[in-house]
Structures are given as structure tokens and as C-alpha cells.
Write a protein that holds these residues in place. Sequence first.
Motif, short mmCIF file in Angstrom:
data_model
loop_
_atom_site.label_atom_id
_atom_site.label_comp_id
_atom_site.label_asym_id
_atom_site.label_seq_id
_atom_site.Cartn_x
_atom_site.Cartn_y
_atom_site.Cartn_z
N ALA A 8 0.82 -1.21 0.00
CA ALA A 8 0.00 0.00 0.00
C ALA A 8 0.85 1.26 0.00
O ALA A 8 0.56 2.22 -0.74
CB ALA A 8 -0.93 0.00 1.21
N THR A 9 1.89 1.28 0.81
CA THR A 9 2.73 2.48 0.91
C THR A 9 3.43 2.77 -0.41
O THR A 9 3.46 3.92 -0.89
CB THR A 9 3.75 2.33 2.03
N ALA A 10 3.99 1.74 -1.02
CA ALA A 10 4.67 1.92 -2.30
C ALA A 10 3.69 2.34 -3.38
O ALA A 10 4.02 3.19 -4.23
CB ALA A 10 5.39 0.62 -2.68
N TRP A 11 2.51 1.76 -3.37
CA TRP A 11 1.51 2.13 -4.38
C TRP A 11 1.15 3.61 -4.26
O TRP A 11 1.15 4.34 -5.25
CB TRP A 11 0.25 1.28 -4.22
N ASP A 12 0.83 4.05 -3.06
CA ASP A 12 0.43 5.45 -2.88
C ASP A 12 1.55 6.40 -3.26
O ASP A 12 1.31 7.47 -3.83
CB ASP A 12 0.00 5.70 -1.44
N SER A 68 -5.93 6.12 -4.87
CA SER A 68 -5.20 5.73 -3.66
C SER A 68 -5.59 4.32 -3.23
O SER A 68 -6.67 3.82 -3.52
CB SER A 68 -5.47 6.72 -2.53
N TRP A 69 -4.69 3.68 -2.50
CA TRP A 69 -4.92 2.33 -2.00
C TRP A 69 -6.16 2.28 -1.13
O TRP A 69 -7.01 1.39 -1.25
CB TRP A 69 -3.71 1.85 -1.21
N ARG A 70 -6.30 3.26 -0.22
CA ARG A 70 -7.43 3.24 0.70
C ARG A 70 -8.76 3.51 0.00
O ARG A 70 -9.81 3.03 0.47
CB ARG A 70 -7.20 4.23 1.85
N TRP A 71 -8.75 4.24 -1.12
CA TRP A 71 -10.00 4.39 -1.86
C TRP A 71 -10.46 3.03 -2.39
O TRP A 71 -11.65 2.71 -2.34
CB TRP A 71 -9.86 5.38 -3.00
N GLY A 72 -9.52 2.23 -2.85
CA GLY A 72 -9.87 0.89 -3.28
C GLY A 72 -10.40 0.04 -2.14
O GLY A 72 -11.37 -0.71 -2.30
N LEU A 73 -9.77 0.13 -0.96
CA LEU A 73 -10.26 -0.60 0.21
C LEU A 73 -11.68 -0.16 0.57
O LEU A 73 -12.55 -0.99 0.88
CB LEU A 73 -9.34 -0.35 1.40
N PHE A 74 -11.90 1.15 0.55
CA PHE A 74 -13.21 1.69 0.87
C PHE A 74 -14.27 1.19 -0.11
O PHE A 74 -15.34 0.71 0.29
CB PHE A 74 -13.14 3.22 0.87
N LYS A 75 -13.98 1.26 -1.41
CA LYS A 75 -14.96 0.82 -2.40
C LYS A 75 -15.19 -0.69 -2.34
O LYS A 75 -16.27 -1.17 -2.69
CB LYS A 75 -14.52 1.24 -3.80
N VAL A 134 -14.30 15.90 4.59
CA VAL A 134 -13.12 16.17 3.79
C VAL A 134 -12.14 15.01 3.94
O VAL A 134 -11.98 14.48 5.04
CB VAL A 134 -12.45 17.49 4.24
N VAL A 135 -11.49 14.63 2.85
CA VAL A 135 -10.52 13.53 2.87
C VAL A 135 -9.23 14.00 2.23
O VAL A 135 -9.24 14.70 1.21
CB VAL A 135 -11.06 12.29 2.13
N ARG A 136 -8.09 13.58 2.81
CA ARG A 136 -6.79 13.96 2.29
C ARG A 136 -6.08 12.79 1.64
O ARG A 136 -6.13 11.66 2.13
CB ARG A 136 -5.90 14.48 3.44
N PHE A 137 -5.40 13.08 0.52
CA PHE A 137 -4.45 12.14 -0.06
C PHE A 137 -3.28 12.95 -0.62
O PHE A 137 -3.49 13.89 -1.40
CB PHE A 137 -5.07 11.30 -1.17
N GLY A 138 -2.07 12.60 -0.22
CA GLY A 138 -0.90 13.33 -0.70
C GLY A 138 -0.96 14.78 -0.26
O GLY A 138 -1.20 15.09 0.90
N ASP A 139 -0.76 15.69 -1.21
CA ASP A 139 -0.73 17.11 -0.89
C ASP A 139 -2.06 17.80 -1.18
O ASP A 139 -2.11 19.02 -1.33
CB ASP A 139 0.40 17.81 -1.65
N GLU A 140 -3.13 17.02 -1.24
CA GLU A 140 -4.44 17.59 -1.59
C GLU A 140 -5.52 17.08 -0.66
O GLU A 140 -5.60 15.89 -0.35
CB GLU A 140 -4.78 17.22 -3.03
#
Length: 339
Positions: A12-16, A29-36, A229-235
Motif C-alpha cells: 500500500a505504501t509503495a503504491w500510494d 489511492s490504495w485506501r479508496w480501493g479498500l473503501f470501495k 473532507v478527505v486527504r491524499f498526498g498534498d491535496e
Amino acid sequence: MVTTRVSLATDATAWDATVARLGGRLLQSWRWGLFKERHGWKPYRFLFETNQAVAAAQALVRSIWGLSLVYVPRGPVCDRPEPALAEAVKTTLDTLARETRAIIVLVEPEDERGAALLPQSLGWRPSPTVVQPRRTLKVPVGDDDALLRQMKPKARYNVRLACRRGVTTRLADPHELGAFYELLEETARRDGFGIHRPEYFADLLETFGQDAALIFAEFDGALAAAALVVRFGDEAVYLYGASRTELQRHMPAYAVQWRALQWAREHGCRWYDLWGIPDDDEPPPEASADQRNVRAGLWGVYRFKLGFGGTSYTYPGMRECVRNPLLVAAWRRLRPLEG
């Protein structure tokens, strides 16, 4: 001859890190896939590599009528759209579609580099299907003075007015999701849009943990507005919002966005994505007065979002590869796709 290596990501870390480096955003993002995955989708995360370029695509597969559909949200992403990568993406998604008995493959690139991996020469066509917003507003995140300077005067005034009138904001606990959902139901009835079930939002907060925020604005002890609100990376991404009709005059929605911008800054974000805006800058002539009202309707919401500054961004648009035209035609009529 260019050799392309295709693999399924397992870390997951490498993917993100790869997705972020390639310009990918939340939906890859990896966690979006987990969520869906908790809501009927199965994620497949593909890496494509040549000696000079890299691409990534998180594909989501959903069963439908004993068959399936394949959907790549805001992907693929890449650093250089080489023809070899384009061919590998097509071959890989074709294989996935065949193995899962998909009737259609829908791909929604983040940017023009991703779109270049989907040429018509390989069978991709523009799609009439719309899942995610076609346009958005992205606000640069700075200190308080910078945030205020980039706002339009009316929005800046309303942020300060909410403070003067005693509107307060806070980060809500996930256990307070019920209050948010009640407010969201009221907003949906008022503005005429559909919403997910409560479990959807609970799973979103649980999956993203400290990278998600449920923000409340309160007036005289009553919940007046809220944002998720959800964060991924710098956004940071403003996914959902709600407000109480009788308290709108106190401008709690402006207070919520102000706190969300500060939360984004506190979490190291450079950008705040206000998510969906209309495809055009002006409403069509047939738009009703309610639709144009800044307190209700899509165009009113657009004017509200414009008040915070930022730059509009238009996505390249959905591409598709139809594998069963008759079933796809029936699916388009009977069952819309949830993003």
C-alpha cells in the motif's frame, strides 16, 4: 523493441507513493480501493513499467447481472505516455474484462498524460457515462492571510460575518455521524440530489482515519453546517457538505469551508479540491430561479465555491470500450453507475 513489465501491486505504501509521484489523486489511492471494496467493488492495482516510463491504474470491478463492469476512476496515471504503456494498459484491462465477464470497460483519466494512454487506435471511445464531476475548483492552501486574500470580497465578508455572529467550528467525532446524516438528508431534500446510506459515510471515515475530517459549524448550540473532507498526498478533497436551511443567514457553510482549509494546511496539503462544479461557467437560460440561488441548486453552489478563489480544472473525460453493446444499452437505461 520496448519491453513492458506489468505487475499487481501488493504494498500500500509503495503504491500510494507511486500514484502521488505520477500526479494521481484520491480515487487512485490504495485506501479508496479498500473503501470501495466494502461497497461492492473489487480493486485491482496494476503497475506498468518500461525502461523509461511508469504508469499505474487502479481498476474497480463490480458484478452486474451475473456479469461485471470495469471502472478506472481518475486513472491511469503516468509520467510519460509511451505507446508501449498504452498497449499494456489496453491488453491488461481487456484481460481483466474477459476474466470477470465485463460488459464494458470505463476509464476516467486524471490528466492529458493518462488520456494519451487511451487512443482511439486501440479501441477507446469517448463515453456518454458520467461518474465523477467533469470539472472542479482547486484552491491553493496558504496561511490565513493568503487564504483571505484569494477569496472574493463577498466570501471573505461572509467568513468574518459567521465569526461575528457566533458561529463556531470543530472537528466532530465519527460517532456524531448520525447528526451529519440528518443534516445531509435535509440538504438533499432541499436541493434535489440523492445520497448514500449512512454506512457509506461511516466506512469512509473509518477507512481514512486521521486523513478524513468531519467538520461541524454550530450556531447557538445547534448544528448549522457540516463538511466531510478527505486527504491524499498534498491535496484535501471536499467530498460532501450539508447545511440547515433556517440557519443559513448566519453563513455557517462559509465557516465550515474556512475550517476545512485550515485543516488541510495543518495536514500538509498544498491544494484544496472543492470537487464538482458545472461544465460551463454560466447557467443555461432554462435554469430556474432556485437553481441560480446561491443558497440552493447546482449553480448556486458553484458561485459559493467560486468565492474561495482557486482555479477551475477540466478533466479529459471518460473513455470506454464496449464489449457487449446490447447489455450495455440496457444497463445505461436501467442502472446508473455509482462512483
